[in-house]
Design a protein around this motif. Structure first.
Motif, mmCIF file in Angstrom:
data_model
loop_
_atom_site.group_PDB
_atom_site.id
_atom_site.type_symbol
_atom_site.label_atom_id
_atom_site.label_comp_id
_atom_site.label_asym_id
_atom_site.label_seq_id
_atom_site.Cartn_x
_atom_site.Cartn_y
_atom_site.Cartn_z
ATOM 1 N N SER A 123 0.837 -1.202 0.000
ATOM 2 C CA SER A 123 0.000 0.000 0.000
ATOM 3 C C SER A 123 0.866 1.244 0.000
ATOM 4 C CB SER A 123 -0.889 0.047 1.251
ATOM 5 O OG SER A 123 -1.753 -1.043 1.311
ATOM 6 N N GLN A 124 0.356 2.284 -0.643
ATOM 7 C CA GLN A 124 1.033 3.587 -0.678
ATOM 8 C C GLN A 124 0.232 4.569 0.167
ATOM 9 O OE1 GLN A 124 3.822 4.541 -2.535
ATOM 10 N NE2 GLN A 124 4.142 2.563 -3.504
ATOM 11 N N PHE A 125 0.923 5.346 0.976
ATOM 12 C CA PHE A 125 0.272 6.353 1.808
ATOM 13 C C PHE A 125 1.001 7.676 1.691
ATOM 14 C CE2 PHE A 125 -0.942 2.388 3.858
ATOM 15 C CZ PHE A 125 -2.294 2.589 4.072
ATOM 16 N N ALA A 126 0.231 8.744 1.767
ATOM 17 C CA ALA A 126 0.809 10.080 1.891
ATOM 18 C C ALA A 126 0.911 10.402 3.382
ATOM 19 C CB ALA A 126 -0.071 11.115 1.196
ATOM 20 N N LYS A 127 1.833 11.258 3.720
ATOM 21 C CA LYS A 127 1.983 11.679 5.111
ATOM 22 C C LYS A 127 0.634 12.161 5.637
ATOM 23 C CE LYS A 127 4.365 14.967 8.039
ATOM 24 N NZ LYS A 127 5.353 16.039 8.086
ATOM 25 N N GLY A 128 0.234 11.639 6.800
ATOM 26 C CA GLY A 128 -1.016 12.043 7.427
ATOM 27 C C GLY A 128 -2.209 11.182 7.084
ATOM 28 N N ASP A 129 -2.083 10.295 6.083
ATOM 29 C CA ASP A 129 -3.177 9.376 5.757
ATOM 30 C C ASP A 129 -3.381 8.379 6.887
ATOM 31 O OD1 ASP A 129 -3.431 10.523 3.248
ATOM 32 O OD2 ASP A 129 -2.595 8.807 2.155
ATOM 33 N N VAL A 130 -4.606 7.922 7.054
ATOM 34 C CA VAL A 130 -4.883 6.858 8.013
ATOM 35 C C VAL A 130 -4.317 5.561 7.439
ATOM 36 C CG1 VAL A 130 -6.669 5.520 9.182
ATOM 37 C CG2 VAL A 130 -6.935 7.996 8.937
#
Length: 124
Positions: free
Chosen positions: A45-52
């Motif tokens: 999975s890819q997440f941006a800073k601050g994503d849950v």
């Protein structure tokens, strides 16, 4: 190796530029009480800073776990999924949540060091 913190009470262990380990702080697990369930992100999975990026549930409450930096999930702590109480008994060790490959390493510089995190806790 250095540890940084977020204002949302996650810790980040920076072993090298290729991956960082993420978990919840002692303060977070104290506030939650006995952890009974964790929802961890899928590897890849890819997440941006601050994503849950996950959820931690306790006998008192449920709380989101945020991605402290942008990147790809490399590994999750299956032992924590099997025994969520590790988040209470060893939050800065065996109770880690996931490993991230940073996609924006400069974001690490925006995190709090232990002095900054301790100062934040005094304001709560």
């Amino acid at each position: 190796m250095s540890i940084k913190f977020t204002a949302d009470h996650e810790w980040i262990n920076i072993a090298d530029a290729a991956s960082v380990v993420v978990g919840i702080t002692v303060h977070a697990q104290d506030a939650l009480g006995d952890v009974v369930f964790v929802d961890l992100p899928a590897v890849g999975s890819q997440f941006a800073k601050g994503d849950v990026a996950g959820v931690v549930e306790s006998v008192k409450a449920a709380a989101d776990v945020y991605a402290p930096i942008s990147g790809e999930i490399l590994e999750v702590n299956e032992a924590l999924r099997d025994d969520p109480s590790l988040a209470n008994s060893d939050p800065l060790g065996a109770g880690w949540f996931f490993k991230v490959k940073p996609s924006a390493p400069a974001e690490l510089d925006e995190l709090l060091d232990s002095t900054g995190y301790d100062a934040l806790l005094k304001t709560l």
